[in-house]
Scaffold this active site. Structure first.
Site, PDB file in Angstrom:
ATOM      1  N   LYS A 230      60.090  49.851  63.697  1.00 36.61           N
ATOM      2  CA  LYS A 230      61.532  49.660  63.562  1.00 36.61           C
ATOM      3  C   LYS A 230      61.972  48.320  64.147  1.00 36.61           C
ATOM      4  O   LYS A 230      62.882  47.667  63.611  1.00 36.61           O
ATOM      5  CB  LYS A 230      62.285  50.819  64.217  1.00 36.61           C
ATOM      6  CG  LYS A 230      62.100  52.151  63.492  1.00 36.61           C
ATOM      7  CD  LYS A 230      62.498  52.045  62.022  1.00 36.61           C
ATOM      8  CE  LYS A 230      62.400  53.359  61.276  1.00 36.61           C
ATOM      9  NZ  LYS A 230      62.807  53.243  59.869  1.00 36.61           N
TER      10      LYS A 230
ATOM     11  N   THR B  78      67.474  66.024  61.111  1.00 35.21           N
ATOM     12  CA  THR B  78      66.779  65.879  59.832  1.00 35.21           C
ATOM     13  C   THR B  78      65.383  66.483  59.963  1.00 35.21           C
ATOM     14  O   THR B  78      64.940  66.810  61.069  1.00 35.21           O
ATOM     15  CB  THR B  78      66.637  64.395  59.444  1.00 35.21           C
ATOM     16  OG1 THR B  78      65.707  63.776  60.351  1.00 35.21           O
ATOM     17  CG2 THR B  78      67.974  63.669  59.501  1.00 35.21           C
TER      18      THR B  78
ATOM     19  N   TYR C 153      56.051  54.033  66.075  1.00 39.49           N
ATOM     20  CA  TYR C 153      57.310  54.132  65.332  1.00 39.49           C
ATOM     21  C   TYR C 153      58.289  53.060  65.806  1.00 39.49           C
ATOM     22  O   TYR C 153      58.922  52.364  64.993  1.00 39.49           O
ATOM     23  CB  TYR C 153      57.904  55.521  65.527  1.00 39.49           C
ATOM     24  CG  TYR C 153      59.202  55.764  64.807  1.00 39.49           C
ATOM     25  CD1 TYR C 153      59.224  56.049  63.448  1.00 39.49           C
ATOM     26  CD2 TYR C 153      60.419  55.723  65.492  1.00 39.49           C
ATOM     27  CE1 TYR C 153      60.425  56.291  62.776  1.00 39.49           C
ATOM     28  CE2 TYR C 153      61.619  55.956  64.835  1.00 39.49           C
ATOM     29  CZ  TYR C 153      61.613  56.236  63.480  1.00 39.49           C
ATOM     30  OH  TYR C 153      62.798  56.465  62.831  1.00 39.49           O
TER      31      TYR C 153
ATOM     32  N   ASP D  89      57.277  54.807  44.465  1.00 41.86           N
ATOM     33  CA  ASP D  89      56.575  54.709  45.735  1.00 41.86           C
ATOM     34  C   ASP D  89      56.784  53.310  46.312  1.00 41.86           C
ATOM     35  O   ASP D  89      56.292  52.330  45.759  1.00 41.86           O
ATOM     36  CB  ASP D  89      55.080  54.980  45.522  1.00 41.86           C
ATOM     37  CG  ASP D  89      54.286  55.001  46.815  1.00 41.86           C
ATOM     38  OD1 ASP D  89      54.868  54.720  47.891  1.00 41.86           O
ATOM     39  OD2 ASP D  89      53.079  55.297  46.755  1.00 41.86           O
ATOM     40  N   VAL D  90      57.521  53.221  47.427  1.00 43.75           N
ATOM     41  CA  VAL D  90      57.821  51.907  47.999  1.00 43.75           C
ATOM     42  C   VAL D  90      56.603  51.262  48.647  1.00 43.75           C
ATOM     43  O   VAL D  90      56.629  50.071  48.972  1.00 43.75           O
ATOM     44  CB  VAL D  90      58.969  51.986  49.028  1.00 43.75           C
ATOM     45  CG1 VAL D  90      60.246  52.501  48.380  1.00 43.75           C
ATOM     46  CG2 VAL D  90      58.582  52.818  50.239  1.00 43.75           C
TER      47      VAL D  90
END
Length: 262
Positions: free
Chosen positions: A163, A194, A159, A71-72
């Site tokens: 980024k 995706t 989001y 888990d990052v």
């Protein structure tokens, strides 16, 4: 001074160990491509089944791969797993989530969830992996950004902010790790087919609108991002750091597909 570079081996990864953080979707294709060039791939994901499936796909194609659940967003878990894995030459970070809502509709909990994985998780990875690579004196870290770091739209604000923040962290890490021989770069995809884009693809009008935004007039597939990963992992990019490589079909280069009369 004569340069003795063997150009036939620019993309040869037989001596590289790669840790893939986020093993589904784009991560899966990156793993397959890296292994095809000879790399040993450790497929890491919070979902153990995803990690195992990608590792099996790589080995089934004749490559070398193992799976690890990690888990990052959990620094202690990531450190423990990195100690178990040992030295890696390349780290590829693809893990990200998105909640599509306008800012006025966003809850604090949703904000924390998106920022927690996309930005805090990226910071956690850069710090943990960077410390080990700097101590060893080599390495390449490849993080996945997005065109949304530079172009925004309604419902993509949080989001996009994560980024843009990721790219700032990548540039800073490149500066701070560079003297130790560690390179840090980002890849910025455009629209990719995706699970993260399932909501868009389910709407034919929305799907077509996005397809016609870029110069090529279509969406990309996850496999079309794999070449950029191999490049940044290989000796073909030994003087590339602090950069964001756009793989967006020309989205950020053009203003849609409309051709005005001339």
């Amino acid at each position: 001074m004569t340069d003795t570079t063997d150009y036939r081996r620019l993309f040869d990864l037989h001596d590289r160990r790669v840790l893939l953080l986020g093993a589904g979707g784009i991560g899966r294709e990156a793993g397959l491509a890296l292994a095809a060039q000879g790399a040993e791939v450790i497929c890491g994901d919070r979902d153990a089944d995803t990690a195992a499936t990608t590792a099996e796909g790589v080995t089934g194609a004749g490559g070398r791969a193992t799976a690890v659940e990690l888990d990052v967003t959990d620094p202690a878990d990531l450190d423990r797993r990195l100690d178990e894995i040992g030295d890696v030459d390349v780290v590829v970070l693809t893990a990200a989530i998105n909640v599509r809502k306008r800012l006025l509709d966003y809850s604090v909990e949703e904000f924390d969830r998106v920022v927690g994985l996309n930005l805090r998780g990226s910071f956690t990875v850069l710090r943990a992996v960077g410390a080990r690579m700097v101590a060893r004196g080599s390495g390449s870290i490849i993080a996945f950004s997005s065109i949304r770091a530079r172009t925004v739209e309604a419902g993509q604000g949080v989001y996009a902010a994560t980024k843009a923040g990721l790219e700032a962290l990548v540039r800073t890490a490149a500066v701070e790790f560079g003297e130790a021989g560690v390179r840090v770069n980002a890849i910025a995809p455009g629209v990719v087919e995706t699970p993260l884009t399932a909501q868009i693809r389910a709407d034919p009008e929305w799907y077509r609108a996005y397809a016609t935004k870029g110069a090529l007039g279509r969406w990309s597939t996850p496999s079309e991002l794999a070449g950029a990963v191999v490049y940044l992992a290989s000796d073909a990019s030994t003087f590339v750091t602090g950069s964001t490589l756009s793989v967006d079909g020309g989205w950020t280069a053009v203003d849609g597909r409309f051709v005005p009369p001339t």
